[in-house]
Structure formats: C-alpha cells, structure tokens
Design a protein around this motif. Structure first.
Motif, PDB file in Angstrom:
ATOM      1  N   GLY A   1       0.790  -1.226   0.000  1.00 39.06           N
ATOM      2  CA  GLY A   1       0.000   0.000   0.000  1.00 39.06           C
ATOM      3  C   GLY A   1       0.816   1.268   0.000  1.00 39.06           C
ATOM      4  N   THR A   2       2.029   1.203  -0.569  1.00 36.56           N
ATOM      5  CA  THR A   2       2.907   2.385  -0.545  1.00 36.56           C
ATOM      6  C   THR A   2       3.147   2.985  -1.932  1.00 36.56           C
ATOM      7  N   MET A   3       2.449   2.511  -2.937  1.00 33.04           N
ATOM      8  CA  MET A   3       2.715   2.961  -4.305  1.00 33.04           C
ATOM      9  C   MET A   3       1.614   3.887  -4.806  1.00 33.04           C
ATOM     10  N   THR A   4       2.026   4.905  -5.561  1.00 29.50           N
ATOM     11  CA  THR A   4       1.111   5.838  -6.218  1.00 29.50           C
ATOM     12  C   THR A   4       1.388   5.825  -7.713  1.00 29.50           C
ATOM     13  N   LEU A   5       0.327   5.886  -8.512  1.00 29.09           N
ATOM     14  CA  LEU A   5       0.437   6.029  -9.965  1.00 29.09           C
ATOM     15  C   LEU A   5       0.295   7.502 -10.317  1.00 29.09           C
ATOM     16  N   ARG A   6       1.247   8.017 -11.087  1.00 25.27           N
ATOM     17  CA  ARG A   6       1.182   9.403 -11.575  1.00 25.27           C
ATOM     18  C   ARG A   6       1.102   9.390 -13.095  1.00 25.27           C
ATOM     19  N   VAL A   7       0.000   9.875 -13.633  1.00 31.39           N
ATOM     20  CA  VAL A   7      -0.193   9.967 -15.079  1.00 31.39           C
ATOM     21  C   VAL A   7       0.064  11.409 -15.494  1.00 31.39           C
ATOM     22  N   ILE A   8       1.003  11.606 -16.430  1.00 35.58           N
ATOM     23  CA  ILE A   8       1.364  12.964 -16.861  1.00 35.58           C
ATOM     24  C   ILE A   8       0.859  13.217 -18.271  1.00 35.58           C
ATOM     25  N   HIS A   9       0.644  14.486 -18.568  1.00 37.03           N
ATOM     26  CA  HIS A   9       0.247  14.905 -19.920  1.00 37.03           C
ATOM     27  C   HIS A   9       0.399  16.412 -20.002  1.00 37.03           C
ATOM     28  N   GLY A  10       0.203  16.950 -21.184  1.00 37.76           N
ATOM     29  CA  GLY A  10       0.238  18.407 -21.355  1.00 37.76           C
ATOM     30  C   GLY A  10       1.319  18.889 -22.297  1.00 37.76           C
ATOM     31  N   TRP A  11       2.497  18.274 -22.219  1.00 34.34           N
ATOM     32  CA  TRP A  11       3.546  18.646 -23.173  1.00 34.34           C
ATOM     33  C   TRP A  11       3.271  17.962 -24.506  1.00 34.34           C
ATOM     34  N   GLU A  12       3.448  18.692 -25.592  1.00 33.83           N
ATOM     35  CA  GLU A  12       3.317  18.103 -26.925  1.00 33.83           C
ATOM     36  C   GLU A  12       4.002  19.008 -27.935  1.00 33.83           C
ATOM     37  N   ASN A  13       4.335  18.422 -29.070  1.00 33.93           N
ATOM     38  CA  ASN A  13       4.983  19.168 -30.162  1.00 33.93           C
ATOM     39  C   ASN A  13       6.259  19.869 -29.721  1.00 33.93           C
ATOM     40  N   GLY A  14       7.011  19.203 -28.845  1.00 34.12           N
ATOM     41  CA  GLY A  14       8.280  19.755 -28.405  1.00 34.12           C
ATOM     42  C   GLY A  14       8.204  20.714 -27.238  1.00 34.12           C
ATOM     43  N   SER A  15       6.991  21.027 -26.754  1.00 36.97           N
ATOM     44  CA  SER A  15       6.839  21.945 -25.628  1.00 36.97           C
ATOM     45  C   SER A  15       7.439  21.351 -24.362  1.00 36.97           C
ATOM     46  N   PHE A  16       8.009  22.214 -23.515  1.00 37.83           N
ATOM     47  CA  PHE A  16       8.511  21.736 -22.228  1.00 37.83           C
ATOM     48  C   PHE A  16       8.359  22.803 -21.143  1.00 37.83           C
ATOM     49  N   GLU A  17       7.387  23.704 -21.293  1.00 36.30           N
ATOM     50  CA  GLU A  17       7.144  24.706 -20.266  1.00 36.30           C
ATOM     51  C   GLU A  17       6.684  24.010 -18.984  1.00 36.30           C
ATOM     52  N   PRO A  18       7.337  24.281 -17.860  1.00 40.96           N
ATOM     53  CA  PRO A  18       6.952  23.607 -16.613  1.00 40.96           C
ATOM     54  C   PRO A  18       5.465  23.738 -16.297  1.00 40.96           C
ATOM     55  N   GLY A  19       4.902  24.916 -16.553  1.00 39.55           N
ATOM     56  CA  GLY A  19       3.505  25.124 -16.228  1.00 39.55           C
ATOM     57  C   GLY A  19       2.540  24.336 -17.084  1.00 39.55           C
ATOM     58  N   ASP A  20       2.998  23.817 -18.215  1.00 37.57           N
ATOM     59  CA  ASP A  20       2.127  23.055 -19.113  1.00 37.57           C
ATOM     60  C   ASP A  20       2.080  21.569 -18.778  1.00 37.57           C
ATOM     61  N   LEU A  21       2.981  21.112 -17.918  1.00 30.58           N
ATOM     62  CA  LEU A  21       3.004  19.694 -17.557  1.00 30.58           C
ATOM     63  C   LEU A  21       1.948  19.440 -16.487  1.00 30.58           C
ATOM     64  N   GLN A  22       0.969  18.638 -16.823  1.00 32.20           N
ATOM     65  CA  GLN A  22      -0.121  18.325 -15.902  1.00 32.20           C
ATOM     66  C   GLN A  22      -0.024  16.871 -15.450  1.00 32.20           C
ATOM     67  N   HIS A  23      -0.747  16.567 -14.379  1.00 31.51           N
ATOM     68  CA  HIS A  23      -0.686  15.201 -13.849  1.00 31.51           C
ATOM     69  C   HIS A  23      -1.943  14.895 -13.039  1.00 31.51           C
ATOM     70  N   LEU A  24      -2.133  13.602 -12.802  1.00 30.66           N
ATOM     71  CA  LEU A  24      -3.142  13.140 -11.867  1.00 30.66           C
ATOM     72  C   LEU A  24      -2.584  11.913 -11.164  1.00 30.66           C
ATOM     73  N   ASP A  25      -2.683  11.903  -9.845  1.00 29.92           N
ATOM     74  CA  ASP A  25      -2.170  10.804  -9.033  1.00 29.92           C
ATOM     75  C   ASP A  25      -3.311   9.890  -8.596  1.00 29.92           C
ATOM     76  N   TYR A  26      -3.016   8.582  -8.567  1.00 36.29           N
ATOM     77  CA  TYR A  26      -3.959   7.570  -8.099  1.00 36.29           C
ATOM     78  C   TYR A  26      -3.273   6.674  -7.074  1.00 36.29           C
ATOM     79  N   PRO A  27      -3.964   6.295  -5.993  1.00 41.40           N
ATOM     80  CA  PRO A  27      -3.422   5.223  -5.152  1.00 41.40           C
ATOM     81  C   PRO A  27      -3.290   3.955  -6.001  1.00 41.40           C
ATOM     82  N   LEU A  28      -2.212   3.226  -5.819  1.00 43.94           N
ATOM     83  CA  LEU A  28      -1.975   2.048  -6.649  1.00 43.94           C
ATOM     84  C   LEU A  28      -1.685   0.847  -5.748  1.00 43.94           C
ATOM     85  N   ASP A  29      -2.762   0.231  -5.249  1.00 41.13           N
ATOM     86  CA  ASP A  29      -2.630  -0.941  -4.392  1.00 41.13           C
ATOM     87  C   ASP A  29      -2.899  -2.235  -5.152  1.00 41.13           C
ATOM     88  N   THR A  30      -3.711  -2.145  -6.206  1.00 41.20           N
ATOM     89  CA  THR A  30      -4.103  -3.326  -6.972  1.00 41.20           C
ATOM     90  C   THR A  30      -4.107  -2.992  -8.457  1.00 41.20           C
TER      91      THR A  30
END
Length: 232
Positions: A51-80
């Motif tokens: 019960g110590t793992m988290t899933l982080r799904v990232i998105h937002g950067w595309e077409n070569g973009s790498f602005e820190p503010g454009d990188l988005q994420h959503l975290d999920y508990p990952l037990d199963t």
C-alpha cells in the motif's frame, strides 16, 4: 552547485539482482522477459501489496513543448491492478468525450520551481530570466539540480529515449529516491523507490510515473506480470 541533490547513472536496487542492469532489458539480452518480470515484482508489485505505491499519469507537453507550467498530472493510489485500470478508464472516457484530460490543480514542476527561485532570491541570489526559463541552468540555485533531474525524467517519458534503462538518485518532496527509468518496446515508465539504505524503505511511498499514452501498454504488461507473480 549542490551535486548532492541528484546523481545520474547510479547503482541501485537492480544491481543486487543483475550483473549489468543497463543491458538486462535490451531486446537482444537473453532471458529479457524474466528480467522484466523480476524487476516489476521487486520495484512495483511488492510496494503495491504494502500500500505504498502511487500512480502518476502525466500529460500536457506536446509538439516539443517543455514549459513547466504546461506539464499536468493526476495521481492515483496504486494498491491493486484494478486501481491502474481505473486510471485507464478515466483517461479513455475523457478522450472519447473529447473532454480535457483529468488533472490536479497542483503543478508538479512549476510550483516547486517557483518556490525554489523565491527562496534563492530571498537569500540574495540573482536569478535571471534566462536561468528561470532554461532547465539546464536551474542547478544554479538550491533545489534546482533535483528539479532539473525530475524535469529530464518527465521529458524523456513524454518524448522518448534510446536507452532501455537508466538509474538515477534524486531528492524529492518525500526524501531521496532511486529513479528507475524504462523505455521498452512494452512501454515507457519510471518507478521511484526509497533508497535501499533507508531504514523505513518498506513503509516509504513510491511512485510509478508514465505518460497518458502509455496507460494501455503498461496495463497489458502489468496484467501479464501480476498473474505470473501473484503467488510469490
């Protein structure tokens, strides 16, 4: 420059399993699939069971973009495995409805970057606009090397990488972590785990990070591996 914040190409937990971890996952390596399943058990399945793992799904950067503010994420508990499948369904549903992809309000790079810059400036350090907007120059202020190391990890997970595997060590909000990064034909992801020397390693939080485009490939990989490792 505070080099202790991060180290590239370090020895990690997989060095206790494989004579040469950097070659263990290459396509031409003998018993590659065995190495892959053993790695997933050690770095992911066991922490999930505790019960110590988290899933982080990232998105937002595309077409070569790498602005820190454009990188988005959503975290999920990952037990199963079902927790992972829930993330897959959430992103699939958003794509089918042509809706914005799920994301949290907090910014995983932009917020800590702004805080580190503010602290450096409060201590009298001059942080120019060029330093602020050039990730390779972030190590000029305290906390910047760790942020740059995490930036590079996120960038490779979005845009790809030739090396099948790499291991780094980096300071994170939860303390020092080993970053095990994989760019495989099965999918691309990174697993952040506590240092093996950490006395509380079994209870310390870990993180599985991947780009939203990798959800389905990694779901398939986990389905295969979890079924194989279920009784271990």
């Amino acid at each position: 420059m505070p080099y202790t914040e991060a180290k590239e190409h370090t020895q990690g937990r997989l060095n206790a399993l494989f004579a040469d971890p950097y070659r263990a996952f290459e396509n031409e390596t003998d018993e590659r699939q065995l190495h892959l399943h053993v790695m997933l058990y050690m770095l992911l399945a066991r922490p999930m069971a505790r019960g110590t793992m988290t899933l982080r799904v990232i998105h937002g950067w595309e077409n070569g973009s790498f602005e820190p503010g454009d990188l988005q994420h959503l975290d999920y508990p990952l037990d199963t495995l079902e927790d992972f499948k829930r993330a897959v369904r959430d992103f699939e549903q958003a794509a089918k409805q042509n809706a914005p992809l799920p994301a949290e309000d907090s910014a995983i790079l932009a917020t800590p970057l702004a805080n580190a810059i503010a602290e450096a400036q409060a201590e009298g350090q001059i942080v120019t606009d060029e330093i602020k907007t050039t990730p390779a120059r972030w190590p000029a202020f305290e906390g910047g090397l760790a942020l740059y190391t995490l930036f590079k990890m996120y960038h490779r997970l979005v845009y790809g990488e030739d090396d099948a595997y790499r291991c780094s060590q980096c300071q994170t909000p939860h303390g020092p972590r080993e970053i095990h990064e994989f760019h495989l034909e099965e999918g691309e992801f990174a697993i952040l785990v506590p240092l093996s020397s950490d006395a509380n390693a079994k209870e310390a939080p870990g993180l599985l990070v991947l780009h939203e485009s990798q959800l389905q490939p990694i779901e398939k990989l986990l389905e295969e591996s979890v079924s194989l490792l279920h009784d271990f």
